[in-house]
Scaffold this motif. Structure first.
Motif, short mmCIF file in Angstrom:
data_model
loop_
_atom_site.label_atom_id
_atom_site.label_comp_id
_atom_site.label_asym_id
_atom_site.label_seq_id
_atom_site.Cartn_x
_atom_site.Cartn_y
_atom_site.Cartn_z
N GLU A 180 8.85 7.07 -3.37
CA GLU A 180 9.70 6.14 -4.06
C GLU A 180 11.12 6.41 -3.82
OE1 GLU A 180 8.37 5.25 -7.84
OE2 GLU A 180 6.30 4.43 -7.08
N GLU A 181 11.47 7.58 -4.29
CA GLU A 181 13.11 7.98 -4.02
C GLU A 181 13.26 7.94 -2.56
OE1 GLU A 181 12.97 11.97 -5.50
OE2 GLU A 181 13.14 11.42 -7.54
N SER A 182 12.42 8.24 -1.59
CA SER A 182 12.81 8.36 -0.22
C SER A 182 13.04 6.72 0.18
CB SER A 182 11.84 8.79 0.65
OG SER A 182 11.86 10.36 0.47
N LEU A 183 12.33 5.70 -0.45
CA LEU A 183 12.41 4.58 -0.04
C LEU A 183 13.66 4.06 -0.54
CD1 LEU A 183 11.41 1.67 1.07
CD2 LEU A 183 10.20 1.59 -1.23
N VAL A 184 14.11 4.38 -1.74
CA VAL A 184 15.43 4.19 -2.39
C VAL A 184 16.50 4.64 -1.25
CG1 VAL A 184 17.04 4.39 -4.05
CG2 VAL A 184 14.55 4.05 -4.33
N PHE A 185 16.63 5.82 -0.84
CA PHE A 185 17.40 6.48 -0.05
C PHE A 185 17.60 5.69 1.30
CE2 PHE A 185 16.16 10.67 -2.13
CZ PHE A 185 17.47 10.78 -2.94
N ALA A 186 16.39 5.17 1.80
CA ALA A 186 16.35 4.71 3.33
C ALA A 186 16.83 3.24 2.91
CB ALA A 186 14.78 4.42 3.46
N CYS A 187 16.83 2.51 1.89
CA CYS A 187 17.44 1.16 1.42
C CYS A 187 19.03 1.26 1.21
CB CYS A 187 16.47 0.53 0.40
SG CYS A 187 15.06 0.06 1.01
N LEU A 188 19.52 2.31 0.56
CA LEU A 188 20.63 2.37 0.30
C LEU A 188 21.60 3.22 1.11
CD1 LEU A 188 20.33 3.10 -3.68
CD2 LEU A 188 20.83 0.97 -2.60
N ALA A 210 0.80 -1.30 -0.05
CA ALA A 210 -0.03 -0.04 -0.10
C ALA A 210 0.74 1.35 0.20
CB ALA A 210 -0.90 -0.05 1.09
N LEU A 211 1.98 1.21 -0.75
CA LEU A 211 2.83 2.52 -0.93
C LEU A 211 1.96 3.43 -1.82
CD1 LEU A 211 5.46 4.14 -0.45
CD2 LEU A 211 6.12 3.02 -2.70
N PRO A 212 1.73 4.86 -1.22
CA PRO A 212 0.93 5.52 -2.07
C PRO A 212 1.80 5.95 -3.45
CG PRO A 212 0.85 6.41 -0.03
CD PRO A 212 1.93 5.17 0.09
N LYS A 213 1.09 6.06 -4.57
CA LYS A 213 1.84 6.16 -5.71
C LYS A 213 2.27 7.74 -5.86
CE LYS A 213 -0.29 2.78 -8.46
NZ LYS A 213 -1.09 2.48 -9.56
N ASP A 214 3.40 7.87 -5.39
CA ASP A 214 4.09 9.30 -5.24
C ASP A 214 5.90 8.95 -5.22
OD1 ASP A 214 5.80 11.38 -4.10
OD2 ASP A 214 3.92 11.96 -3.04
N ILE A 215 5.98 9.68 -6.68
CA ILE A 215 7.58 9.35 -6.87
C ILE A 215 8.42 9.90 -5.86
CG2 ILE A 215 7.70 11.66 -8.31
CD1 ILE A 215 9.43 8.17 -9.08
N HIS A 216 8.06 10.88 -5.21
CA HIS A 216 8.95 11.33 -4.04
C HIS A 216 9.37 10.30 -2.78
CE1 HIS A 216 9.35 14.92 -6.27
NE2 HIS A 216 7.97 15.21 -6.28
#
Length: 120
Positions: free
Chosen positions: A79-87, A71-77
């Motif tokens: 998604e980017e924050s998720l990438v940052f959190a994982c990397l 249920a991740l909201p469809k928001d590109i920002h």
């Protein structure tokens, strides 16, 4: 073929973004990415003109699962924050979420994580 030609430039954009952009808001992130693309142009380093950090790191099937199962909201920002959190594992992840759309998703994605907000 084109993705292979752009591999070096896209990898440079990705590395710079994941290392430096996590603490900035969307507008500043976009400005810095555009600046770095101009630098790559001046140096004649091929890169994807439509480079998107989330699409670079999240394959379409994973993106589909993030939105449907978690249920991740469809928001590109987000998604980017998720990438940052994982990397950025050696830093505190910073999520740009002024509308508070992500907490439900984050609790599913990072079970047992502590949530801090500004002023906490």
């Amino acid at each position: 073929q084109r993705r292979l030609q752009c591999l070096v430039g896209d990898a440079l954009l990705s590395a710079a973004a994941t290392e430096l952009l996590g603490t900035y808001g969307p507008q500043h992130r976009e400005e810095l990415l555009e600046h770095w693309k101009e630098v790559l142009e001046r140096l004649s380093i091929p890169h994807s003109k439509d480079f998107d950090l989330a699409s670079y790191w999240i394959v379409p099937t994973a993106r589909y699962r993030l939105h449907t199962e978690l249920a991740l909201p469809k928001d590109i920002h987000l998604e980017e924050s998720l990438v940052f959190a994982c990397l950025q594992t050696s830093k505190w992840p910073v999520f740009y979420d002024p509308d508070h759309l992500a907490p439900g998703f984050l609790q599913k994605f990072f079970p047992g994580a502590v949530r801090l907000t500004m002023g906490s």
